[in-house]
Design an enzyme around this catalytic site. Structure first.
Site, PDB file in Angstrom:
ATOM      1  N   ARG A 148     -10.961  15.445   7.974  1.00 51.26           N
ATOM      2  CA  ARG A 148     -11.784  15.867   6.834  1.00 51.26           C
ATOM      3  C   ARG A 148     -13.168  16.296   7.316  1.00 51.26           C
ATOM      4  NH1 ARG A 148     -10.790  10.493   3.863  1.00 51.26           N
ATOM      5  NH2 ARG A 148      -8.561  10.604   3.413  1.00 51.26           N
ATOM      6  N   HIS A 165     -12.948   2.870   0.512  1.00 50.29           N
ATOM      7  CA  HIS A 165     -12.978   1.852   1.592  1.00 50.29           C
ATOM      8  C   HIS A 165     -13.685   0.576   1.119  1.00 50.29           C
ATOM      9  CE1 HIS A 165     -12.812   5.213   4.884  1.00 50.29           C
ATOM     10  NE2 HIS A 165     -11.600   4.754   4.636  1.00 50.29           N
ATOM     11  N   ARG A 208      -2.683  -2.203  -3.284  1.00 50.36           N
ATOM     12  CA  ARG A 208      -3.891  -1.411  -3.060  1.00 50.36           C
ATOM     13  C   ARG A 208      -3.805  -0.171  -3.951  1.00 50.36           C
ATOM     14  NH1 ARG A 208      -5.051   2.947   1.387  1.00 50.36           N
ATOM     15  NH2 ARG A 208      -7.256   3.263   0.992  1.00 50.36           N
ATOM     16  N   ASN A 254       0.874  -1.174   0.000  1.00 51.54           N
ATOM     17  CA  ASN A 254       0.000   0.000   0.000  1.00 51.54           C
ATOM     18  C   ASN A 254       0.915   1.229   0.000  1.00 51.54           C
ATOM     19  OD1 ASN A 254      -1.785   2.019   0.487  1.00 51.54           O
ATOM     20  ND2 ASN A 254      -2.669   1.131   2.343  1.00 51.54           N
ATOM     21  N   GLU A 284      -8.132  -5.420   5.528  1.00 49.52           N
ATOM     22  CA  GLU A 284      -7.983  -5.049   4.123  1.00 49.52           C
ATOM     23  C   GLU A 284      -6.844  -5.830   3.468  1.00 49.52           C
ATOM     24  OE1 GLU A 284      -8.311  -0.997   5.688  1.00 49.52           O
ATOM     25  OE2 GLU A 284      -9.232  -0.463   3.782  1.00 49.52           O
TER      26      GLU A 284
END
Ligand code: ADP
Length: 390
Positions: free
Chosen positions: A230, A170, A82, A8, A372
């Site tokens: 965010r 996600h 990813r 990743n 993940e």
């Protein structure tokens, strides 16, 4: 079964995980601060010991080759990457020139993430030219959303000519936890589930019979619920307002909404939920407000997700906050008074394990730690090596 390396690659960091079939553990590493004098790599060795290596001014390629030296005593059969934005790609893909071109072509949709993902892909293609490599996209799971969920109410040519629509992110996590919860509930990939993935980034998702029908993130990961730094949804006219009244340019507005807002902006204290819960317990009013807005906006988003589902079988909490904070889960359940939800207090007090936390009288409520890397490894096994995975 095979061993898979999962990578990743971010703009200044690389996470890797070597997923070994014959062992009951994984090797992890994190290279961070790449391109700065503080570049370093840390992780877990095969003897389960922690290590840290300072890397000087290493870039992605140099950091990856140091990381690969550290795991060179293990053989692996394929690499899974990813990739944040896959545009309208619906599945993971075996990497070839066309896939790389496709990722480049949609880099304008994820200008910070996709170019970094490509650096990782190019580096491992050089280091391991003979290994099959696969890209697993964060967006792919949401490609089953119907157009009523993914279209913005904008002039149609903005979608048709420029791909401006909701994509969602996600996806690997939403897919994994909804599959796990439905399996534990008795029927894999059956029923209607509302997932709350609550990490530093947060999103909700409506999953029906194993398919995403709606999600809270949109064209970019900024849309939707309140996150660590965010803002989530704001009035779209805010950009105009800030420009006209405060003289902020687009780069400044983007920085504020992505990096200075959310829990951090509201509390003025931290983006970390643990810090905020502790501060609120000690009477910090700003931390309390940040938690209240986070919980209310999350519950509102989960209620909205229920509109996508013909039937509601249960809720699923995951991500650092969702897996560890019974306190936040309880507040979210209170904020959804019309769903007939009831908690089993004892089960809700546990942390970081797969557990059903409702009291059996209404819709199910599950905590499912996300995985993940495990999901990326399984998709890689399937696509690169043709292995059947459960
Ligand atoms: P990322 O999205 O970077 O993978 P994580 O999924 O690890 O992030 O989630 C990080 C968030 O989880 C942080 O806000 C952290 O405070 C929160 N978190 C972890 N443990 C707890 C806990 N016990 N209580 C509340 N929040 C927690």
């Amino acid at each position: 079964m095979s061993n898979i390396l999962v990578i990743n690659c971010g703009s200044s960091s690389i996470k890797y995980a070597l997923i070994l079939q014959d062992y009951d553990y994984r090797l992890y590493g994190l290279a961070e601060n790449l391109g700065t004098p503080q570049a370093r790599i840390s992780g877990i060795t095969k003897d389960k010991e922690k290590f840290v290596v300072e890397l000087g001014l290493a870039d992605h390629e140099q950091a990856l080759s140091v990381a690969m030296q550290r795991i060179s005593h293990f053989k692996f059969d394929a690499i899974g990457h990813r990739v944040v934005h896959g545009g309208t790609m619906t599945h993971a893909r075996l990497i070839d020139d066309q896939v790389i071109e496709d990722i480049q072509n949609i880099s304008n949709l994820a200008p910070l993430h996709n170019p970094a993902n490509l650096i990782g892909i190019n580096a491992t293609m050089k280091l391991y030219p003979d290994l099959p490599q696969v890209t697993v996209f964060d967006t792919a799971f949401h490609q089953t959303m119907p157009n009523k969920a993914y279209l913005y109410a904008l002039p149609r040519e903005l979608h048709q000519q420029y791909g401006i629509r909701r994509y969602g992110f996600h996806g690997t996590s939403h897919a994994y936890v909804s599959e796990r919860a439905s399996t534990l509930a008795g029927q894999k990939n059956q029923g209607g589930w509302i997932v709350a993935h609550l990490g530093n980034g947060c999103s909700t998702c409506a999953v029906w019979n194993g398919q995403s029908l709606d999600t809270s993130m949109g064209l970019t990961p900024l849309e939707g619920v309140v996150m660590g730094t965010r803002s989530g949804d704001v009035d779209p006219s805010l950009h105009y307002f800030l420009n006209i009244n405060l003289g902020w340019d687009l780069a400044k507005i983007d920085q504020v909404l992505n990096k200075d807002s959310g829990l951090l902006g509201l509390s003025g204290l931290s983006n970390d939920m643990r810090t905020l819960v502790e501060a609120a317990e000690h009477g910090n009013a700003d931390a309390q407000i940040a938690i209240d807005v986070f919980v209310y906006r999350l519950a509102k988003s989960m209620a909205a997700m229920s509109c996508a589902l013909p039937q509601l079988d249960g809720l699923i909490f995951t991500g650092g906050i969702g897996e560890n904070s019974g306190f936040i889960r309880e507040k979210v359940i209170w904020a959804l008074p019309h769903f007939g939800l009831s908690l089993n207090a004892e089960n809700n007090a546990t942390r970081a394990q797969e557990i059903r936390i409702d009291d059996g009288t209404g819709p199910q409520i599950w905590v499912i730690p996300t995985d993940e890397e495990g999901r990326i490894a399984n998709e890689t096994r399937h696509i690169a090596l043709g292995e059947a995975v459960d």
